[in-house]
Design an enzyme around this catalytic site. Sequence first.
Site, PDB file in Angstrom:
ATOM      1  CG  ASP A 155      -1.842  -1.184   1.275  1.00  0.00           C
ATOM      2  OD1 ASP A 155      -1.621  -2.143   0.517  1.00  0.00           O
ATOM      3  OD2 ASP A 155      -2.781  -1.165   2.081  1.00  0.00           O
ATOM      4  CD  GLU A 199      -1.025  -6.000   8.936  1.00  0.00           C
ATOM      5  OE1 GLU A 199      -1.283  -5.397  10.009  1.00  0.00           O
ATOM      6  OE2 GLU A 199      -1.514  -5.666   7.834  1.00  0.00           O
TER       7      GLU A 199
END
Length: 433
Positions: A161, A389
Amino acid sequence: MTIDLDQRARAILAANDRGGYTVPTARLYPFQWNWDSAFCALGFATHDIDRAFREVETLIEGQWDDGMIPHIVFRRPDPDYFPGPEAWGTAGRHPRGVPTSGISQPPVLASVLRRLHQASGDAARLRPLAEACARWHAWWQRARREGGATVVVHPWESGRDNCPDWDAALDRIAIDPDLPAYTRRDTSHIDADQRPRQEQYDRYMTIVKRGADRHWETDAFAAGPFRVADPGCHFILLRAERDLAALLGALGMDDAAVRARITGLEAGADALWSEAAGAWVAHDARSDARSGAVASTAFLAWWAGAGTASQRSRALETLRAVLSSARFALPSWDPRDAAFDAPRYWRGPIWPVVNFMVSEGLREAGHADMAERIRSDTATLIREAGFMEYFDPTSGRGLGGGDFSWTAAMWLHWCGPNVPRPRQANAGEAGER
Ligand code: 2M8
């Protein structure tokens, strides 16, 4: 201890299972994400092959008529995430009205299917999945190719992203003055310094609004403001095409179209090469500007079997320099560059799924030492910081969401100590796959 972590990883996948599909983590990402699901299937395949197939079968339920498999399938409403289906405005695009986003994500699925075939030999179950992948790959070629290279039309499509690869192209986008007011949900779950900055988020939403205003027509995107050639998607697609060709062959299906696309992708990789950076870098198709520094996805060239011998030996030197400038492998952005930001998401942190593909590609090409460094660092990070994550490459701190599905899947499929290891040998550079 080891056994406990295997059990823990399986428990995470089970806890994030929402009935045939897995959310990346509870609350922060409450829907089905494309490449997350593919990697989760590899985790399930270690102990429940039927559940592994279910994961990818539910993913392709989101496929559009034009072949695109969207980056998110919104299975059921959930206020914990923004932007949800209303903001994407894709109604009418899915043939059976399944709510989805309007862009795709790194096409790793065919590479996963090949591994599911090796694990199960279940031809009947694989055939429709292979057909769906073939249609999806044809869509990538039609809708996301520029000067031979694979482009993304939104940073989210790359899966990386807020990587600095997109900064210049994003900066050129004027924030839409009619952008409806919105509330970010990610920063209510996670520290803001581990997430994209607000000015970038406004631009992400400006691109989403532009797509929704044009009903997500491919041609409207061709003329859109954001179109950046991405080594990550290019290499993942090239490897996926090779795996799809092998799978189709094993299933007795026609692979001629796939083979033709492979030739195009092999040639297209050259458009991403930067002599100055000593690696493959992102390239803004609108301004013709090249990214000046190197992301971890450049080192997927071995996974893809891409590049000339001299490019690969140069890139190996670059990889060595990156590895020696970080305590843990593999930072998502070169720590020697000014844009490196150790805890901020795709601007520095380590991502286990990228490590898996880079390491496997290096191992297959005969670079066993580097492959093992990346694998064992990933295992150490997970053992010491948990199934997070992403991880800070300077401190090893676990960041972002916890009990993360694809981290658990990578532990089970690839880096955990109980995974059977192929024999490791430093054979030097092996040829093309
Ligand atoms: C992240 O992306 C989503 C948008 O798609 C987000 O930040 O809201 C990325 O890390 C992406 O690669 C990943 O698939 C997704 C879910 O884990 O989260």
